[in-house]
Design a protein around this motif. Structure first.
Motif, PDB file in Angstrom:
ATOM      1  N   VAL A   2       1.437   6.631 -37.157  1.00  0.00           N
ATOM      2  CA  VAL A   2       0.887   6.320 -35.840  1.00  0.00           C
ATOM      3  C   VAL A   2       0.473   4.862 -35.752  1.00  0.00           C
ATOM      4  O   VAL A   2       0.676   4.203 -34.738  1.00  0.00           O
ATOM      5  CB  VAL A   2      -0.330   7.217 -35.531  1.00  0.00           C
ATOM      6  CG1 VAL A   2      -0.958   6.847 -34.191  1.00  0.00           C
ATOM      7  CG2 VAL A   2       0.088   8.673 -35.535  1.00  0.00           C
ATOM      8  N   SER A   3      -0.099   4.335 -36.813  1.00  0.00           N
ATOM      9  CA  SER A   3      -0.642   2.979 -36.763  1.00  0.00           C
ATOM     10  C   SER A   3      -0.436   2.267 -38.087  1.00  0.00           C
ATOM     11  O   SER A   3      -0.626   2.854 -39.148  1.00  0.00           O
ATOM     12  CB  SER A   3      -2.141   3.029 -36.443  1.00  0.00           C
ATOM     13  OG  SER A   3      -2.724   1.744 -36.563  1.00  0.00           O
ATOM     14  N   GLY A   4      -0.070   0.998 -37.981  1.00  0.00           N
ATOM     15  CA  GLY A   4       0.032   0.148 -39.160  1.00  0.00           C
ATOM     16  C   GLY A   4      -1.116  -0.826 -39.229  1.00  0.00           C
ATOM     17  O   GLY A   4      -0.972  -1.934 -39.743  1.00  0.00           O
ATOM     18  N   GLY A   5      -2.273  -0.432 -38.688  1.00  0.00           N
ATOM     19  CA  GLY A   5      -3.415  -1.330 -38.655  1.00  0.00           C
ATOM     20  C   GLY A   5      -3.485  -2.082 -37.333  1.00  0.00           C
ATOM     21  O   GLY A   5      -2.868  -1.694 -36.337  1.00  0.00           O
ATOM     22  N   THR A   6      -4.232  -3.179 -37.315  1.00  0.00           N
ATOM     23  CA  THR A   6      -4.538  -3.893 -36.082  1.00  0.00           C
ATOM     24  C   THR A   6      -3.392  -4.776 -35.603  1.00  0.00           C
ATOM     25  O   THR A   6      -3.430  -5.292 -34.489  1.00  0.00           O
ATOM     26  CB  THR A   6      -5.803  -4.738 -36.307  1.00  0.00           C
ATOM     27  OG1 THR A   6      -6.783  -3.937 -36.983  1.00  0.00           O
ATOM     28  CG2 THR A   6      -6.414  -5.193 -35.007  1.00  0.00           C
ATOM     29  N   TYR A   7      -2.391  -4.961 -36.411  1.00  0.00           N
ATOM     30  CA  TYR A   7      -1.253  -5.807 -36.051  1.00  0.00           C
ATOM     31  C   TYR A   7      -0.474  -5.213 -34.880  1.00  0.00           C
ATOM     32  O   TYR A   7      -0.304  -4.001 -34.787  1.00  0.00           O
ATOM     33  CB  TYR A   7      -0.322  -5.958 -37.248  1.00  0.00           C
ATOM     34  CG  TYR A   7      -1.019  -6.453 -38.477  1.00  0.00           C
ATOM     35  CD1 TYR A   7      -1.180  -7.809 -38.702  1.00  0.00           C
ATOM     36  CD2 TYR A   7      -1.528  -5.561 -39.411  1.00  0.00           C
ATOM     37  CE1 TYR A   7      -1.826  -8.273 -39.839  1.00  0.00           C
ATOM     38  CE2 TYR A   7      -2.184  -6.006 -40.550  1.00  0.00           C
ATOM     39  CZ  TYR A   7      -2.334  -7.365 -40.756  1.00  0.00           C
ATOM     40  OH  TYR A   7      -2.979  -7.814 -41.881  1.00  0.00           O
ATOM     41  N   GLY A   8       0.001  -6.075 -33.977  1.00  0.00           N
ATOM     42  CA  GLY A   8       0.828  -5.625 -32.869  1.00  0.00           C
ATOM     43  C   GLY A   8       0.072  -5.377 -31.580  1.00  0.00           C
ATOM     44  O   GLY A   8       0.676  -5.013 -30.573  1.00  0.00           O
ATOM     45  N   PHE A 135      -1.868   0.484 -46.437  1.00  0.00           N
ATOM     46  CA  PHE A 135      -2.922   0.528 -45.413  1.00  0.00           C
ATOM     47  C   PHE A 135      -4.181  -0.190 -45.898  1.00  0.00           C
ATOM     48  O   PHE A 135      -4.808  -0.946 -45.163  1.00  0.00           O
ATOM     49  CB  PHE A 135      -3.248   1.972 -45.053  1.00  0.00           C
ATOM     50  CG  PHE A 135      -4.384   2.097 -44.067  1.00  0.00           C
ATOM     51  CD1 PHE A 135      -4.182   1.834 -42.722  1.00  0.00           C
ATOM     52  CD2 PHE A 135      -5.654   2.445 -44.495  1.00  0.00           C
ATOM     53  CE1 PHE A 135      -5.227   1.926 -41.815  1.00  0.00           C
ATOM     54  CE2 PHE A 135      -6.704   2.529 -43.592  1.00  0.00           C
ATOM     55  CZ  PHE A 135      -6.493   2.275 -42.256  1.00  0.00           C
ATOM     56  N   LEU A 136      -4.556   0.050 -47.144  1.00  0.00           N
ATOM     57  CA  LEU A 136      -5.750  -0.594 -47.682  1.00  0.00           C
ATOM     58  C   LEU A 136      -5.582  -2.116 -47.741  1.00  0.00           C
ATOM     59  O   LEU A 136      -6.503  -2.871 -47.401  1.00  0.00           O
ATOM     60  CB  LEU A 136      -6.047  -0.047 -49.083  1.00  0.00           C
ATOM     61  CG  LEU A 136      -6.441   1.434 -49.144  1.00  0.00           C
ATOM     62  CD1 LEU A 136      -6.598   1.871 -50.592  1.00  0.00           C
ATOM     63  CD2 LEU A 136      -7.730   1.682 -48.373  1.00  0.00           C
ATOM     64  N   LEU A 137      -4.398  -2.577 -48.155  1.00  0.00           N
ATOM     65  CA  LEU A 137      -4.149  -4.006 -48.264  1.00  0.00           C
ATOM     66  C   LEU A 137      -4.155  -4.694 -46.906  1.00  0.00           C
ATOM     67  O   LEU A 137      -4.747  -5.753 -46.720  1.00  0.00           O
ATOM     68  CB  LEU A 137      -2.806  -4.246 -48.971  1.00  0.00           C
ATOM     69  CG  LEU A 137      -2.778  -3.999 -50.485  1.00  0.00           C
ATOM     70  CD1 LEU A 137      -1.346  -4.085 -50.996  1.00  0.00           C
ATOM     71  CD2 LEU A 137      -3.663  -5.008 -51.205  1.00  0.00           C
ATOM     72  N   LEU A 138      -3.470  -4.081 -45.909  1.00  0.00           N
ATOM     73  CA  LEU A 138      -3.327  -4.755 -44.619  1.00  0.00           C
ATOM     74  C   LEU A 138      -4.621  -4.738 -43.804  1.00  0.00           C
ATOM     75  O   LEU A 138      -4.774  -5.530 -42.876  1.00  0.00           O
ATOM     76  CB  LEU A 138      -2.180  -4.131 -43.817  1.00  0.00           C
ATOM     77  CG  LEU A 138      -2.272  -2.653 -43.410  1.00  0.00           C
ATOM     78  CD1 LEU A 138      -2.988  -2.473 -42.091  1.00  0.00           C
ATOM     79  CD2 LEU A 138      -0.864  -2.068 -43.324  1.00  0.00           C
ATOM     80  N   SER A 139      -5.543  -3.844 -44.116  1.00  0.00           N
ATOM     81  CA  SER A 139      -6.805  -3.778 -43.372  1.00  0.00           C
ATOM     82  C   SER A 139      -7.819  -4.807 -43.845  1.00  0.00           C
ATOM     83  O   SER A 139      -8.728  -5.180 -43.092  1.00  0.00           O
ATOM     84  CB  SER A 139      -7.415  -2.373 -43.510  1.00  0.00           C
ATOM     85  OG  SER A 139      -6.558  -1.398 -42.964  1.00  0.00           O
ATOM     86  N   ALA A 140      -7.688  -5.267 -45.083  1.00  0.00           N
ATOM     87  CA  ALA A 140      -8.694  -6.154 -45.669  1.00  0.00           C
ATOM     88  C   ALA A 140      -8.933  -7.429 -44.856  1.00  0.00           C
ATOM     89  O   ALA A 140     -10.094  -7.807 -44.623  1.00  0.00           O
ATOM     90  CB  ALA A 140      -8.306  -6.495 -47.106  1.00  0.00           C
ATOM     91  N   PRO A 141      -7.899  -8.166 -44.374  1.00  0.00           N
ATOM     92  CA  PRO A 141      -8.176  -9.410 -43.625  1.00  0.00           C
ATOM     93  C   PRO A 141      -8.976  -9.174 -42.346  1.00  0.00           C
ATOM     94  O   PRO A 141      -9.771 -10.041 -41.942  1.00  0.00           O
ATOM     95  CB  PRO A 141      -6.771  -9.939 -43.314  1.00  0.00           C
ATOM     96  CG  PRO A 141      -5.887  -9.335 -44.352  1.00  0.00           C
ATOM     97  CD  PRO A 141      -6.463  -7.983 -44.601  1.00  0.00           C
TER      98      PRO A 141
END
Length: 430
Positions: A2-8, A135-141
């Motif tokens: 559903v979601s790849g984080g805040t990107y997009g 998911f954990l990596l891409l959320s950190a920034p």
């Protein structure tokens, strides 16, 4: 899925401004995601079959509508899956502009399609474990941005940013918001490969709605505090925004995170979409060679290969057109799923339902109203965008009509019909 984080989500702010963007991000999961999650929670817990939403619609409404559901989902996937390599390249060129020239971006997209197809042939567990770590990596920034932005109150009011090329308006922003919150039914196609699906699906979906909404709202609200102009936002601009907040190191982290996000989403969705041709072939609706499984991982490697070829052909259409046609086709398939929920209540009232949509009959009918009203915006927008010299709406209607033709040809070739009770090989739990 559903979601790849805040990107997009950047174009939501560009098209609607901060206040309306946050309002969209709050209301969309309530009016769009939660109703869909409730519907899928009931159907997935009652009928955890390979093929998911295709199997539900076919059981509720017969072969014709089951075929149309699968057709709409497969055709929509061609455009949906092209979005993620497009996002990957959008972030990549922020760090390496060399990839923006010529067909270099398309070649990068083709490489992503190939790598993710190979990962999926390696099996479901490889995909799920990879997705969790990504998911954990891409959320950190974004955690860093949310923490640092309040200390920069008003400091970016007159910030000089790279000129944007986005033409997204308010309706376009809403559609991109809907796209960022859709895809709940994709997880249903692997139900036979999930442990205790009757309990896992409802809990996972409801919890995910809350987590995803927070991942979108908090970073946007944090940047609103800084005073950065909404016109500075467009797809990929999180990288520049991160540079303004935390310098080159955070900017690089966002670029890498955006690429990871697009890669992770594409990787997970290959697993979902590739099960549709498999399930249809097992039911006799598509050629039997699509049922071939990898001898070690049990992954449908032929179906994955065929789907990947189709996704590669849609690379290069551009984000706005891809999102519009994707939502239009997805909306038609979602309508059939809501109808299947109601019709199964009528047809099989005694079917065990470990999870039921709250509110009885009223709840089962009411949850489909808001999503269908929101889909009206995709119809409006599709009439003002073109693909192959025609409006996106006309193009979408042709694709929908082609599903009816494909069914008639298929039925003519096999007039005896298809299997009433699909016999599918059990998949290893993951």
């Amino acid at each position: 899925m559903v979601s790849g984080g805040t990107y997009g989500i950047e174009d939501i702010v560009h098209g609607a401004g901060y206040g309306k963007a946050i309002l969209f991000l709050i209301l969309t999961p309530v009016l769009w995601s939660l109703p869909t999650a409730f519907m899928l929670g009931e159907l997935a817990s009652a009928l955890p079959h390979e093929g998911g939403y295709y199997a539900w619609v076919r059981r509720a409404m017969g072969d014709f509508w089951g075929f149309q559901e699968a057709w709409l989902s497969l055709v929509a996937s061609k455009f949906d899956m092209a979005i993620y390599p497009t996002l990957f390249v959008a972030y990549l060129v922020r760090m390496f502009p060399w990839f923006a020239k010529g067909y270099r971006g398309v070649m990068v997209g083709l490489a992503i399609v190939l790598v993710c197809a190979l990962l999926n042939i390696a099996g479901v567990r490889a995909v799920s474990n990879t997705s969790v770590w990504l998911f954990l990596l891409l959320s950190a920034p974004f955690i860093v941005i949310v923490v640092m932005a309040p200390f920069r109150h008003g400091s970016l009011l007159n910030a000089v940013t790279t000129p944007t090329t986005s033409t997204v308006d308010m309706i376009g922003g809403l559609l991109i918001c809907m796209w960022n919150y859709m895809g709940w039914d994709n997880a249903s196609t692997i139900a036979t490969e999930v442990e205790k699906p009757q309990h896992t699906y409802p809990r996972a979906m409801i919890l995910s709605v809350c987590i995803i909404a927070l991942c979108y709202i908090l970073p946007v609200a944090a940047m609103w505090i800084t005073g950065l102009a909404p016109s500075a936002w467009e797809t990929g601009s999180w990288a520049d925004i991160a540079g303004l907040i935390g310098g080159p190191l955070l900017r690089s982290a966002l670029v890498i995170g955006g690429m990871i996000s697009a890669f992770g989403m594409f990787n997970a969705l290959v697993m979902s979409y590739s099960r549709l041709p498999l399930a249809m072939a097992q039911d006799g609706m598509l050629p039997q060679f699509l049922t071939k499984l990898h001898p070690k991982t049990r992954a449908p490697w032929v179906s994955i290969t065929v789907c990947a070829t189709g996704w590669a052909l849609c690379l290069g259409l551009g984000l706005d057109r891809l999102v519009t046609i994707d939502i239009l086709l997805y909306g038609a398939s979602l309508l059939l799923e809501f109808l299947a929920l109601i019709w199964l209540r009528v047809k099989e009232p005694d079917l065990p339902r470990p999870f039921r949509v709250p509110g009885g009959w009223f709840g089962a009918i009411a949850i489909g109203i808001a999503p269908m009203l929101l889909l009206g915006f995709s119809v409006v927008r599709s009439q003002h965008e073109s693909i192959l010299g025609m409006s996106s709406f006309a193009f979408g209607m042709i694709l929908i009509a082609t599903g009816v033709v494909a069914y008639l040809i298929n039925h003519a070739v096999k007039p005896a019909g298809w299997s009433e009770t699909p016999e599918r090989k059990a998949q290893p739990a993951a």
